[in-house]
Design a protein around this motif. Sequence first.
Motif, PDB file in Angstrom:
ATOM      1  N   LYS A  20     -74.928 -33.604 -18.936  1.00  0.00           N
ATOM      2  CA  LYS A  20     -74.551 -32.472 -17.933  1.00  0.00           C
ATOM      3  C   LYS A  20     -74.486 -32.613 -16.431  1.00  0.00           C
ATOM      4  O   LYS A  20     -74.873 -33.479 -15.439  1.00  0.00           O
ATOM      5  CB  LYS A  20     -76.031 -31.262 -17.953  1.00  0.00           C
ATOM      6  CG  LYS A  20     -75.589 -30.607 -19.536  1.00  0.00           C
ATOM      7  CD  LYS A  20     -77.007 -29.943 -19.604  1.00  0.00           C
ATOM      8  CE  LYS A  20     -77.856 -29.578 -20.350  1.00  0.00           C
ATOM      9  NZ  LYS A  20     -78.848 -28.826 -20.680  1.00  0.00           N
ATOM     10  N   VAL A  21     -73.503 -31.914 -15.632  1.00  0.00           N
ATOM     11  CA  VAL A  21     -73.240 -31.931 -14.066  1.00  0.00           C
ATOM     12  C   VAL A  21     -74.687 -32.750 -13.603  1.00  0.00           C
ATOM     13  O   VAL A  21     -74.698 -33.497 -13.103  1.00  0.00           O
ATOM     14  CB  VAL A  21     -72.365 -31.118 -13.183  1.00  0.00           C
ATOM     15  CG1 VAL A  21     -72.119 -31.504 -12.150  1.00  0.00           C
ATOM     16  CG2 VAL A  21     -70.773 -31.450 -14.390  1.00  0.00           C
ATOM     17  N   CYS A  35     -72.005 -33.198  -6.903  1.00  0.00           N
ATOM     18  CA  CYS A  35     -71.972 -33.838  -7.680  1.00  0.00           C
ATOM     19  C   CYS A  35     -70.270 -33.063  -8.257  1.00  0.00           C
ATOM     20  O   CYS A  35     -69.225 -34.057  -8.260  1.00  0.00           O
ATOM     21  CB  CYS A  35     -72.673 -33.861  -9.433  1.00  0.00           C
ATOM     22  SG  CYS A  35     -71.958 -34.787 -10.856  1.00  0.00           S
ATOM     23  N   PHE A  36     -70.097 -31.713  -8.157  1.00  0.00           N
ATOM     24  CA  PHE A  36     -69.314 -31.072  -8.756  1.00  0.00           C
ATOM     25  C   PHE A  36     -68.041 -31.144  -7.682  1.00  0.00           C
ATOM     26  O   PHE A  36     -66.653 -31.251  -7.978  1.00  0.00           O
ATOM     27  CB  PHE A  36     -69.586 -29.266  -8.383  1.00  0.00           C
ATOM     28  CG  PHE A  36     -69.668 -29.233  -9.548  1.00  0.00           C
ATOM     29  CD1 PHE A  36     -69.103 -28.854 -10.972  1.00  0.00           C
ATOM     30  CD2 PHE A  36     -71.719 -28.402  -9.750  1.00  0.00           C
ATOM     31  CE1 PHE A  36     -69.196 -27.997 -12.404  1.00  0.00           C
ATOM     32  CE2 PHE A  36     -72.038 -27.777 -11.322  1.00  0.00           C
ATOM     33  CZ  PHE A  36     -70.754 -28.046 -12.127  1.00  0.00           C
ATOM     34  N   ARG A  40     -64.502 -32.445  -8.721  1.00  0.00           N
ATOM     35  CA  ARG A  40     -62.775 -31.840  -8.849  1.00  0.00           C
ATOM     36  C   ARG A  40     -62.075 -32.585  -7.709  1.00  0.00           C
ATOM     37  O   ARG A  40     -60.658 -32.619  -7.883  1.00  0.00           O
ATOM     38  CB  ARG A  40     -63.580 -30.645  -7.551  1.00  0.00           C
ATOM     39  CG  ARG A  40     -62.378 -29.494  -6.791  1.00  0.00           C
ATOM     40  CD  ARG A  40     -62.408 -28.277  -6.496  1.00  0.00           C
ATOM     41  NE  ARG A  40     -64.375 -28.186  -5.334  1.00  0.00           N
ATOM     42  CZ  ARG A  40     -65.022 -28.479  -5.619  1.00  0.00           C
ATOM     43  NH1 ARG A  40     -65.991 -27.669  -7.054  1.00  0.00           N
ATOM     44  NH2 ARG A  40     -66.145 -28.550  -4.615  1.00  0.00           N
ATOM     45  N   THR A  41     -62.541 -33.750  -6.394  1.00  0.00           N
ATOM     46  CA  THR A  41     -61.696 -34.455  -5.939  1.00  0.00           C
ATOM     47  C   THR A  41     -61.144 -35.911  -7.165  1.00  0.00           C
ATOM     48  O   THR A  41     -60.230 -36.563  -6.872  1.00  0.00           O
ATOM     49  CB  THR A  41     -62.760 -35.401  -4.738  1.00  0.00           C
ATOM     50  OG1 THR A  41     -63.639 -35.803  -5.136  1.00  0.00           O
ATOM     51  CG2 THR A  41     -62.550 -33.962  -3.749  1.00  0.00           C
ATOM     52  N   GLY A  51     -65.859 -24.892 -23.089  1.00  0.00           N
ATOM     53  CA  GLY A  51     -65.724 -24.396 -22.684  1.00  0.00           C
ATOM     54  C   GLY A  51     -67.012 -24.778 -20.855  1.00  0.00           C
ATOM     55  O   GLY A  51     -66.743 -24.088 -19.776  1.00  0.00           O
ATOM     56  N   LEU A  52     -67.434 -25.963 -21.326  1.00  0.00           N
ATOM     57  CA  LEU A  52     -68.500 -26.616 -20.626  1.00  0.00           C
ATOM     58  C   LEU A  52     -67.668 -28.146 -20.077  1.00  0.00           C
ATOM     59  O   LEU A  52     -67.161 -28.564 -20.522  1.00  0.00           O
ATOM     60  CB  LEU A  52     -69.516 -27.151 -21.409  1.00  0.00           C
ATOM     61  CG  LEU A  52     -70.031 -25.755 -22.161  1.00  0.00           C
ATOM     62  CD1 LEU A  52     -70.812 -26.659 -23.403  1.00  0.00           C
ATOM     63  CD2 LEU A  52     -71.321 -24.970 -21.157  1.00  0.00           C
ATOM     64  N   ARG A  53     -68.389 -28.148 -18.409  1.00  0.00           N
ATOM     65  CA  ARG A  53     -67.743 -29.170 -17.849  1.00  0.00           C
ATOM     66  C   ARG A  53     -69.241 -30.764 -18.178  1.00  0.00           C
ATOM     67  O   ARG A  53     -70.120 -30.492 -18.324  1.00  0.00           O
ATOM     68  CB  ARG A  53     -67.698 -29.059 -15.781  1.00  0.00           C
ATOM     69  CG  ARG A  53     -67.845 -30.536 -15.191  1.00  0.00           C
ATOM     70  CD  ARG A  53     -66.035 -30.553 -15.584  1.00  0.00           C
ATOM     71  NE  ARG A  53     -65.438 -29.929 -15.273  1.00  0.00           N
ATOM     72  CZ  ARG A  53     -64.426 -29.876 -15.125  1.00  0.00           C
ATOM     73  NH1 ARG A  53     -63.814 -31.079 -15.608  1.00  0.00           N
ATOM     74  NH2 ARG A  53     -63.246 -29.690 -15.168  1.00  0.00           N
ATOM     75  N   ARG A  54     -68.429 -31.782 -18.847  1.00  0.00           N
ATOM     76  CA  ARG A  54     -69.389 -32.620 -18.947  1.00  0.00           C
ATOM     77  C   ARG A  54     -68.906 -34.160 -18.689  1.00  0.00           C
ATOM     78  O   ARG A  54     -67.535 -34.240 -18.211  1.00  0.00           O
ATOM     79  CB  ARG A  54     -69.195 -33.268 -20.503  1.00  0.00           C
ATOM     80  CG  ARG A  54     -70.562 -31.893 -21.503  1.00  0.00           C
ATOM     81  CD  ARG A  54     -71.683 -31.667 -20.481  1.00  0.00           C
ATOM     82  NE  ARG A  54     -72.053 -31.000 -21.244  1.00  0.00           N
ATOM     83  CZ  ARG A  54     -72.902 -29.639 -21.165  1.00  0.00           C
ATOM     84  NH1 ARG A  54     -72.522 -29.339 -19.787  1.00  0.00           N
ATOM     85  NH2 ARG A  54     -73.132 -28.538 -21.595  1.00  0.00           N
ATOM     86  N   VAL A  55     -69.903 -34.779 -17.947  1.00  0.00           N
ATOM     87  CA  VAL A  55     -70.156 -36.413 -17.671  1.00  0.00           C
ATOM     88  C   VAL A  55     -69.953 -37.364 -18.618  1.00  0.00           C
ATOM     89  O   VAL A  55     -70.921 -37.445 -18.685  1.00  0.00           O
ATOM     90  CB  VAL A  55     -70.445 -36.450 -15.845  1.00  0.00           C
ATOM     91  CG1 VAL A  55     -70.422 -37.994 -15.264  1.00  0.00           C
ATOM     92  CG2 VAL A  55     -70.455 -35.371 -15.226  1.00  0.00           C
TER      93      VAL A  55
END
Length: 74
Positions: A20-21, A35-36, A40-41, A51-55
């Motif tokens: 998770k972020v 972190c976001f 984003r960059t 729909g989930l952002r994962r690293v």
Amino acid sequence: MDEHGTVTTPDDDPTLVLLKVEEAARRLRIGRTTCFALIRTGQLESVMVGGLRRVPVDAPAAYVTRLRTTQRAA
């Protein structure tokens, strides 16, 4: 606790492939907002799963390696 009585956190789970972020931020010792911003960059790799952002679990270490390389060159 695991079967050996060791307390493990989700960040310590060697079977994780994606974080998770918030977990990635904790590993980098930065805030969630920072972190976001890195995501984003494009400085920190991430993927969308539904729909989930994962690293990816190796992305925080790769980010630090790039930082160190860049700072040594400067």
